[in-house]
Design a protein around this motif. Structure first.
Motif, PDB file in Angstrom:
ATOM      1  N   THR A  61      74.487  58.512  23.562  1.00  0.00           N
ATOM      2  CA  THR A  61      75.716  58.001  22.955  1.00  0.00           C
ATOM      3  C   THR A  61      76.069  58.769  21.691  1.00  0.00           C
ATOM      4  O   THR A  61      77.232  59.146  21.465  1.00  0.00           O
ATOM      5  CB  THR A  61      75.563  56.495  22.632  1.00  0.00           C
TER       6      THR A  61
ATOM      7  N   ALA B 233      80.059  54.500  17.328  1.00  0.00           N
ATOM      8  CA  ALA B 233      79.530  54.485  18.696  1.00  0.00           C
ATOM      9  C   ALA B 233      78.200  53.739  18.762  1.00  0.00           C
ATOM     10  O   ALA B 233      77.961  52.951  19.693  1.00  0.00           O
ATOM     11  CB  ALA B 233      79.368  55.908  19.212  1.00  0.00           C
TER      12      ALA B 233
ATOM     13  N   ASN C   2      69.602  56.100  25.921  1.00  0.00           N
ATOM     14  CA  ASN C   2      71.037  55.835  25.882  1.00  0.00           C
ATOM     15  C   ASN C   2      71.606  55.938  24.479  1.00  0.00           C
ATOM     16  O   ASN C   2      72.752  56.375  24.288  1.00  0.00           O
ATOM     17  CB  ASN C   2      71.331  54.461  26.477  1.00  0.00           C
TER      18      ASN C   2
ATOM     19  N   GLN D 121      77.195  62.358  22.680  1.00  0.00           N
ATOM     20  CA  GLN D 121      78.527  62.378  23.283  1.00  0.00           C
ATOM     21  C   GLN D 121      79.617  62.104  22.249  1.00  0.00           C
ATOM     22  O   GLN D 121      80.692  62.714  22.295  1.00  0.00           O
ATOM     23  CB  GLN D 121      78.598  61.353  24.413  1.00  0.00           C
TER      24      GLN D 121
ATOM     25  N   MET E 295      77.306  50.059  20.619  1.00  0.00           N
ATOM     26  CA  MET E 295      76.273  49.979  21.647  1.00  0.00           C
ATOM     27  C   MET E 295      75.220  48.919  21.317  1.00  0.00           C
ATOM     28  O   MET E 295      74.724  48.219  22.208  1.00  0.00           O
ATOM     29  CB  MET E 295      75.607  51.340  21.826  1.00  0.00           C
TER      30      MET E 295
END
Length: 360
Positions: A218, A232, A214, A221, A236
């Motif tokens: 992340t 980001a 993930n 993206q 997270m």
């Protein structure tokens, strides 16, 4: 057995990047581990990730990893056969089939090395590890706090040598295995900490591989959407930015099978006029800002490239790099008295007590 996810060769891109973020500067070059794992998956097929709760209590679970100085790993690339050799020899020693593979630690190379064994054997890979990050010594795992012995353990090198260890404690395993690793050229591949499914359910730091995937996703993206990749990752992880600066000076040396040293930074932008220092022993262990200790192990400290958000390991630090330093919370097991005794600042020779960092 319920499968959480099936990992193909292309999925290793995200997992390797995420592992390097959690690796706190250590765990080896993520590129090396990624290539090893991708080759094994392309040759033998994808890897199935399972939750530790899916394992029977009487299952035999074995972690694998690479040991040594990260600076050596990038120059002495393993072939992959060393890991499976260590794994199979440990299986023979245990006198029974191994049922599942586990990560020893989250780190650039060690988040992906277990995929090599899982692909080559067809065994499931547990979604977890023994640290939730990377640490430099073998006894520094949650398994130790749950009474799991690191031995019997098998070390293999790139020349075909293998060593079996049976020791009186996990600290002695570290001492003897480190000496062997130095003689093997500074890095070795190993299988160790054999444990039952019942013990694994108590001892494993859960969800590590999912978190790695993930984190990589992340980051990818955020760049695709032209968003700030560092922001980001901060969001997270629930992390806090503790500095933004350029590398001014690096003192790095390979001593006793470790990459030891420190890096100094000069602040840029909002941090202009401030200074920053990171101490490391394979992994980043202590951060100072303007001469005051800010955060220490067992909290996680990681460095990201300011523009791309890519993680930078301790062995990749070089003059002039513009980096953002983050701190984020460790697994709760490390905040116990037993955890602090294993990985707190005093263990590494710092004359200070661990003080939880304020992430508010």
């Amino acid at each position: 057995m319920k499968i959480l996810r099936t990992v193909y060769a292309e999925d290793l891109e995200d997992i390797a990047i995420g592992g390097a973020i959690l690796g706190t500067g250590g765990g080896g070059d993520p590129y090396v581990g990624k290539l090893m794992a991708q080759q094994a998956i392309r040759q033998h097929g994808p890897v199935k990730i399972v939750d530790v709760e899916e394992l029977p209590d009487d299952a035999l679970v074995v972690p694998v990893c690479m040991m040594g100085a990260p600076t050596v790993m990038t120059e002495k690339l393993p072939q992959g056969e060393e890991l499976i050799n260590a794994f199979r020899q440990l299986e023979q020693l245990m006198g029974r089939k191994i049922d599942a593979v586990l990560c020893g630690e989250a780190g650039g190379v060690n988040s992906t090395t277990p995929f090599v064994v899982a692909a080559m054997t067809g065994l499931p890979l547990v979604d977890g590890d023994g640290m939730g990050r990377a640490y430099p010594e073998l006894q520094m795992v949650t398994f130790t706090m749950h009474g799991v012995s690191a031995t019997p353990m098998v070390l293999c090198d790139d020349k075909g040598n293998s060593i079996v260890l049976e020791t009186v404690s996990n600290a002695w395993t570290e001492r003897l295995a480190r000496a062997a690793t130095v003689e093997m050229g500074g890095s070795a591949l190993l299988a160790f900490y054999p444990m039952s499914g019942a013990v694994a359910k108590k001892a494993v730091v859960r969800g590590t591989l999912t978190l790695c995937a993930n984190l990589g996703l992340t980051l990818r993206q955020a760049r695709a959407q032209h968003a700030d990749p560092v922001d980001a990752i901060v969001e997270m992880l629930g992390a806090k930015v503790i500095f933004h600066g350029r590398v001014r000076d690096i003192d790095r040396r390979t001593v006793g099978g470790f990459a030891r040293g420190s890096a100094r930074f000069d602040g840029v932008e909002d941090w202009r006029g401030h200074s920053f220092k990171l101490d490391f022993q394979n992994e980043f262990l202590m951060a100072e800002r303007d001469g005051e200790i800010l955060v220490t192990t067992p909290e996680l400290i990681t460095l990201l490239e300011a523009d791309s958000g890519n993680p930078v390991t301790a062995d990749a630090l070089k003059y002039g790099l513009r980096l953002v330093a983050l701190a984020f919370p460790c697994n709760e097991q490390w905040r116990t008295p037993e955890g602090i005794a294993l990985v707190g600042p005093r263990y590494f020779g710092y004359d200070i007590d661990y003080k939880p960092f304020d992430f508010a």
